[in-house]
Scaffold this motif. Structure first.
Motif, PDB file in Angstrom:
ATOM      1  N   SER A 271      -7.175   8.756   3.619  1.00 48.73           N
ATOM      2  CA  SER A 271      -6.877   8.786   2.189  1.00 48.73           C
ATOM      3  C   SER A 271      -7.631   9.890   1.460  1.00 48.73           C
ATOM      4  O   SER A 271      -7.310  10.231   0.330  1.00 48.73           O
TER       5      SER A 271
ATOM      6  N   LYS B 257       0.846  -1.187   0.000  1.00 49.67           N
ATOM      7  CA  LYS B 257       0.000   0.000   0.000  1.00 49.67           C
ATOM      8  C   LYS B 257       0.886   1.244   0.000  1.00 49.67           C
ATOM      9  O   LYS B 257       1.912   1.282   0.686  1.00 49.67           O
ATOM     10  N   ASN B 258       0.471   2.243  -0.728  1.00 52.80           N
ATOM     11  CA  ASN B 258       1.312   3.422  -0.949  1.00 52.80           C
ATOM     12  C   ASN B 258       1.803   4.073   0.345  1.00 52.80           C
ATOM     13  O   ASN B 258       1.036   4.299   1.274  1.00 52.80           O
TER      14      ASN B 258
END
Length: 525
Positions: free
Chosen positions: A346, A243-244
């Motif tokens: 996010s 995941k980023n």
């Protein structure tokens, strides 16, 4: 001559069975790590997909600083560390960095005292590396230094001191320093696979030389991901479900004539309409105005300045300068992406709460990733990363020596004009021009750069294309896009002779570069 030659480096790759440390990424962080690792005696390889400092590391606000705005946000640890690293940069690379005075025009009694108190703390935190004393300026003093400052409502100002440098030239000198220390440094090499052994631990990489399309597979005790805004691409290569880690933030700068500010002092606007900070910095006989801070969800190697960012810079300047620059006054415009740690939410659209400090992590496989941070703290980031590599790769425990390590080109005496940024190499380039009068010609009438610098860039700075020279070895594209367009044919001709390239290569280079210049030439958009 340092023989910083790409073919020699490729030969070293072919003849080395295993590396202690392989670094992916040739920006400030990766190059700093290469210098640190090589100076400790480790067998070091650095691979850059494009040219050195092609992305974020050539697109900064050109400041060597502790970060006044970070102090306002309460990032005491980051500011303290950066101020000490600023002192080391002045000590180890005096040809690249210099003290810069900044003036904050004040339009209220309260702001004068608020900023002075904060800046006095900033001075104090620098300790033995203090470079000046912040103090009040009268109206007359502010106007004498910043002749275009808006005088209506002016209640004096504050002067403080920080540092300024040339980011891309610093990167090239780091690459040369690492090479001199024994590292193997390569640009235009695309890492396309990370290998693991039977225990699931990283054991090497594969990469392709994008010039020849030749592929290489190499073994390494440790692999370091120092790719800035691209760290997540490498992490996904190592673990597809990653995941980023990074959320890019775009900063835009415009470049204008020096007449809009003053002779030598920089302008600092600490509180714009939306709480951001804006700088007006004298740089290479021009003025750099920026930066913005716009969160993005995508990243690219050549980010495009947004119209709203340019409008914000011009509108803000209008509140402080008279006359203020107009759109027609923009000589060049460029954008850069900062690798900020991704927020937990996010959906967040603010970058203010995202840490500017660096992150150093190691994956279960042993892949080391370093991201975030800032140019000023590159050396400290490198030290911590190599220490981690020693731990992960079970390398011999060698102490860091970069606090006192002089950067390639080290030269204490001031030199005239752009020659200052070459340091001790300036004399060698001038000697080339003396030996061959053709190399003494200017490459553009508005700049003092000469043909010998192009030859030097190819022979000793690993420049491979016209963009490498006009954007990063020289800074003409960043300073005046039209001048870069006009200089390109001569630069391509000189490079083709040095690199033994065909007419077709020259044509391709020109077409590619002229297309790129459209993005920097605001008047053509």
């Amino acid at each position: 001559m340092i023989n910083f030659n790409r073919n020699t480096s490729l030969t070293a790759v072919k003849s080395t069975s295993e590396w202690d440390i392989v670094i992916i990424g040739g920006g400030a962080t990766g190059l700093g790590i290469a210098v640190d690792a090589a100076s400790r005696g480790f067998k070091t390889l650095l691979l850059e997909k494009y040219d050195f400092a092609k992305a974020t590391s050539s697109r900064s606000t050109k400041l060597v600083h502790g970060g006044v705005r970070y102090l306002a946000n309460g990032d005491i640890k980051l500011v303290y560390s950066a101020l000490h690293e600023r002192g080391l940069i002045f000590q180890n690379a005096p040809h690249l960095a210099r003290i810069q005075s900044f003036i904050i025009p004040c339009y209220s009694f309260f702001s004068k005292w608020k900023f002075l108190i904060g800046l006095k703390m900033y001075d104090w935190m620098a300790g033995k590396y203090r470079i000046g004393n912040s103090k009040f300026l009268s109206n007359a003093q502010v106007v004498s230094k910043l002749h275009s400052v808006k005088q209506q409502g002016l209640q004096g100002g504050i002067i403080y001191y920080d540092g300024q440098f040339d980011d891309a030239r610093f990167a090239i000198n780091l690459a040369q320093s690492a090479h001199t220390l024994g590292a193997t440094i390569l640009n235009y090499c695309d890492v396309n696979a990370i290998h693991k052994n039977g225990e699931g631990l990283v054991s090497g990489i594969s990469f392709t030389d994008t010039e020849s399309s030749e592929s290489f597979q190499i073994k390494a005790k440790t692999v370091i991901n120092a790719t800035g805004i691209f760290v997540d691409d490498i992490l996904k290569m190592e673990s597809p479900n990653h995941k980023n880690l990074v959320r890019p933030s775009q900063g835009t700068h415009i470049v204008i004539d020096k007449k809009f500010l003053g002779k030598e002092d920089a302008l600092m606007i600490p509180e714009t309409t939306d709480g951001r900070v804006l700088f007006g910095v004298p740089w290479h006989d021009h003025i750099l105005l920026g930066t913005t801070d716009t969160p993005l969800n995508v990243h690219s190697i050549e980010p495009r300045p947004l119209e709203e960012e340019i409008a914000f810079i011009l509108d803000t300047a209008k509140n402080y300068l008279n006359p203020a620059p107009q759109r027609a006054d923009i000589l060049s415009v460029f954008a850069g992406l900062r690798p900020l740690a991704a927020p937990k939410d996010s959906n967040s659209t603010s970058t203010k709460e995202i840490s500017r400090d660096h992150k150093l992590i190691s994956s279960p496989s042993g892949l080391i990733t370093i991201t975030g941070g800032k140019w000023t703290t590159y050396r400290k980031m490198a030290e911590e990363t190599v220490n981690k590599a020693i731990e992960i790769g079970k390398l011999r425990d060698e102490p860091c020596v970069t606090k006192t390590l002089k950067i390639h080109g080290y030269h204490k005496e001031q030199q005239e004009g752009h020659w200052q940024f070459y340091g001790s190499d300036a004399k060698l380039i001038q000697d080339l021009a003396s030996e061959n009068p053709d190399l003494a010609q200017k490459i553009h009438p508005r700049f003092d750069h000469i043909a010998a610098e192009v030859v030097w860039a190819v022979r000793n700075e690993m420049a491979r294309g016209v963009e490498d020279v006009l954007a990063r070895r020289m800074r003409i594209l960043f300073l005046d896009a039209k001048a870069a367009i006009e200089a390109a044919p001569l630069v391509v001709k000189i490079m083709a002779k040095e690199l033994d390239r065909s007419t077709a290569w020259q044509d391709d280079q020109l077409i590619s570069f002229l297309n790129l210049c459209k993005q920097y030439d605001y008047q053509s958009q």
